[in-house]
Design a protein around this motif. Structure first.
Motif, mmCIF file in Angstrom:
data_model
loop_
_atom_site.group_PDB
_atom_site.id
_atom_site.type_symbol
_atom_site.label_atom_id
_atom_site.label_comp_id
_atom_site.label_asym_id
_atom_site.label_seq_id
_atom_site.Cartn_x
_atom_site.Cartn_y
_atom_site.Cartn_z
ATOM 1 N N SER A 208 0.982 -1.106 0.081
ATOM 2 C CA SER A 208 0.095 0.007 -0.146
ATOM 3 C C SER A 208 0.833 1.214 0.055
ATOM 4 N N GLU A 209 1.975 1.240 0.726
ATOM 5 C CA GLU A 209 2.786 2.421 0.694
ATOM 6 C C GLU A 209 3.570 2.455 -0.483
ATOM 7 N N LEU A 210 3.991 1.327 -1.376
ATOM 8 C CA LEU A 210 4.496 1.225 -2.549
ATOM 9 C C LEU A 210 3.547 1.980 -3.713
ATOM 10 N N ASP A 211 2.077 1.571 -3.651
ATOM 11 C CA ASP A 211 1.080 2.240 -4.417
ATOM 12 C C ASP A 211 1.203 3.833 -4.439
ATOM 13 N N LYS A 212 1.092 4.230 -2.960
ATOM 14 C CA LYS A 212 0.972 5.631 -2.518
ATOM 15 C C LYS A 212 2.166 6.498 -3.227
ATOM 16 N N VAL A 230 13.282 -1.083 -4.620
ATOM 17 C CA VAL A 230 12.282 -1.933 -3.648
ATOM 18 C C VAL A 230 12.774 -3.328 -3.658
ATOM 19 N N MET A 231 13.669 -3.410 -2.560
ATOM 20 C CA MET A 231 14.245 -4.800 -2.646
ATOM 21 C C MET A 231 13.419 -6.041 -1.935
ATOM 22 N N SER A 232 12.708 -5.549 -0.773
ATOM 23 C CA SER A 232 12.015 -6.474 -0.188
ATOM 24 C C SER A 232 10.952 -5.541 0.572
ATOM 25 N N ILE A 233 9.452 -6.065 0.423
ATOM 26 C CA ILE A 233 8.564 -5.331 1.315
ATOM 27 C C ILE A 233 7.463 -6.399 1.614
ATOM 28 N N LYS A 234 6.748 -5.955 2.475
ATOM 29 C CA LYS A 234 5.776 -7.092 3.107
ATOM 30 C C LYS A 234 4.483 -6.773 2.504
ATOM 31 N N ASN A 235 3.790 -7.909 2.247
ATOM 32 C CA ASN A 235 2.340 -8.013 1.979
ATOM 33 C C ASN A 235 1.968 -9.184 2.790
ATOM 34 N N GLU A 236 1.208 -9.961 2.384
ATOM 35 C CA GLU A 236 0.904 -11.390 3.221
ATOM 36 C C GLU A 236 2.366 -12.161 3.255
ATOM 37 N N LYS A 237 3.333 -11.812 2.362
ATOM 38 C CA LYS A 237 4.442 -12.591 2.551
ATOM 39 C C LYS A 237 5.538 -11.495 1.962
ATOM 40 N N PHE A 238 6.767 -12.062 2.010
ATOM 41 C CA PHE A 238 7.931 -10.982 1.427
ATOM 42 C C PHE A 238 7.854 -10.940 -0.036
ATOM 43 N N LEU A 239 7.766 -9.630 -0.465
ATOM 44 C CA LEU A 239 7.906 -9.575 -2.002
ATOM 45 C C LEU A 239 9.239 -8.956 -2.492
ATOM 46 N N ASP A 243 9.048 -9.352 -7.719
ATOM 47 C CA ASP A 243 7.421 -9.634 -7.537
ATOM 48 C C ASP A 243 6.749 -8.364 -7.774
ATOM 49 N N VAL A 244 7.334 -6.979 -7.643
ATOM 50 C CA VAL A 244 6.586 -5.600 -7.499
ATOM 51 C C VAL A 244 6.892 -4.941 -8.867
ATOM 52 N N ALA A 245 7.937 -5.337 -9.589
ATOM 53 C CA ALA A 245 8.393 -4.787 -10.888
ATOM 54 C C ALA A 245 7.417 -4.121 -11.748
ATOM 55 N N SER A 246 6.363 -5.087 -12.108
ATOM 56 C CA SER A 246 5.319 -4.790 -12.693
ATOM 57 C C SER A 246 4.217 -3.761 -12.165
ATOM 58 N N ILE A 247 4.057 -3.695 -10.917
ATOM 59 C CA ILE A 247 3.337 -2.972 -10.146
ATOM 60 C C ILE A 247 3.931 -1.310 -10.204
ATOM 61 N N ILE A 248 5.119 -1.324 -10.207
ATOM 62 C CA ILE A 248 6.076 0.011 -10.309
ATOM 63 C C ILE A 248 5.905 0.553 -11.678
ATOM 64 N N GLU A 250 3.880 -0.080 -13.929
ATOM 65 C CA GLU A 250 2.452 0.354 -14.354
ATOM 66 C C GLU A 250 2.118 1.665 -13.983
ATOM 67 N N LYS A 251 2.414 2.195 -12.713
ATOM 68 C CA LYS A 251 2.231 3.116 -11.800
ATOM 69 C C LYS A 251 2.855 4.376 -12.477
ATOM 70 N N ILE A 252 4.209 4.031 -12.765
ATOM 71 C CA ILE A 252 5.198 5.227 -12.802
ATOM 72 C C ILE A 252 5.452 5.318 -14.297
ATOM 73 N N LYS A 253 5.135 6.477 -14.985
ATOM 74 C CA LYS A 253 5.506 6.463 -16.502
ATOM 75 C C LYS A 253 6.495 7.269 -16.601
ATOM 76 N N LYS A 254 7.781 6.913 -16.282
ATOM 77 C CA LYS A 254 9.289 7.932 -16.075
ATOM 78 C C LYS A 254 10.144 7.139 -16.126
ATOM 79 N N ILE A 255 11.356 7.763 -16.402
ATOM 80 C CA ILE A 255 12.679 6.881 -16.684
ATOM 81 C C ILE A 255 13.110 6.199 -15.318
ATOM 82 N N ASP A 256 13.102 4.795 -15.601
ATOM 83 C CA ASP A 256 13.412 3.962 -14.341
ATOM 84 C C ASP A 256 14.894 3.691 -14.397
#
Length: 336
Positions: A208-212, A230-239, A243-248, A250-256
């Motif tokens: 949720s913090e990552l989304d925000k 974002v090397m390791s964060i918690k959801n129901e398990k460690f991600l 695991d979260v690259a596609s989330i990032i 999708e939400k950020i349309k800038k130079i990664d």
């Protein structure tokens, strides 16, 4: 009879030189798992180097999987590894990344077994305050290796070649050990430049913090690019980042700005990336030298010096960044 003696003599010499040589064992201790985008290229590079340099060598790999387990579980794995070392007495230990370095330092700093490290993100100077194993960069104990430089100034310079002067760059980082270490590296590498005033930090520990944070980075017009640490964060398990690259993206349309090729393969834009394989390969060369000579003290701690300019053209198109042919020539590798 003379012919028999000649055959016997040469057979004996061959046995002495080759047949009875003692097999040596190297224990490779990786901080992460066998698919990790930072750790595994180093492991492979180190193994390839060792096999090229040393004959009759047995290599055993232990994965701590530190991104996905608790501190207590990590300490248990470290202690188990230490027991294996004490019972088996390998010729050398090679570690990749910080968790493995810290495990080896806890149990074997100042001992007889030489240790070569690769990819530590905490500076050698900082570790030296605790372990007192260096005089400047020269080993005074049994540890040496390669520090992972991130080439942050070169990253920013490359972005400005592509899009002109930038106002702000975000650092999106997890609050686990590695995320914090990468944040400190950005500060360390920019401390003597005016670029340090252009960095904005976004710490996250949950999805949720990552989304925000991702939404805010995308919304702020003065932010042109960002580092996805974002090397390791918690959801129901460690991600992990995998695991979260596609989330990032999708939400950020800038130079990664990716710190290695594997990040780019996960869908990030790219930039000046640490060559993790070559960093591990260099650590393997250092380990080979020690196995041959027994002289750890002759090998100063080094900064990683190999990098590759790499771009994900699909991601460039996704964020609507026009790259001209002349700019394409700046890159060593293209991913389409």
């Amino acid at each position: 009879m003379l012919k028999f003696l000649k055959v016997y003599f040469f057979t004996l010499i061959f046995m002495l030189l080759y047949g009875c040589s003692e097999e040596r064992t190297v224990f490779v201790l990786s901080s992460y798992d066998d698919r990790d985008v930072c750790g595994q290229p180093q492991v492979q590079g180190a193994i390839d180097s060792l096999k090229r340099e040393i004959n009759n060598l047995k290599i055993e790999i232990t994965y701590l999987d530190s991104r996905r387990i608790s501190r207590h579980e990590l300490e248990k794995k470290c202690d188990d590894f230490a027991e294996k070392v004490k019972s088996r007495r390998p010729s050398l230990i090679l570690t990749t990344d910080d968790a493995a370095f810290q495990c080896a330092a806890k149990h074997f700093m100042g001992e007889e077994i030489p240790v070569v490290f690769s990819g530590i993100n905490v500076t050698p100077e900082h570790y030296n305050k605790k372990y007192h194993f260096l005089k400047e960069r020269k080993p005074t104990k049994n540890f040496t290796g390669v520090y992972e430089r991130l080439f942050i100034p070169k990253q920013i310079e490359l972005v400005e070649v592509l899009v002109g002067r930038i106002d702000k760059i975000a650092v999106l980082y997890s609050t686990d050990f590695m995320g914090e270490a990468l944040k400190q590296q950005v500060i360390y590498e920019l401390k003597d430049t005016d670029l340090k005033n252009r960095i904005v930090f976004y710490p996250v520990s949950t999805v949720s913090e990552l989304d925000k944070a991702s939404e805010e980075i995308n919304k702020r017009k003065e932010i042109t690019a960002y580092f996805p640490f974002v090397m390791s964060i918690k959801n129901e398990k460690f991600l992990t980042l995998r695991d979260v690259a596609s989330i990032i993206t999708e939400k950020i349309k800038k130079i990664d700005l990716a710190i290695n090729k594997q990040f780019v393969e996960l869908g990030f834009f790219g930039g000046v990336s640490v060559d993790f394989y070559q960093m591990g390969y260099r650590a393997g060369q250092m380990a080979s030298y020690i196995l041959k000579t027994g002289k750890t003290s002759e090998l100063d701690v080094e900064d990683a010096d190999k990098y590759v300019r790499i771009i994900n053209l699909k991601r460039a198109n996704d964020i609507k960044l026009n790259i001209f042919d002349k700019q394409i020539s700046l890159f060593d590798e293209l991913i389409k």
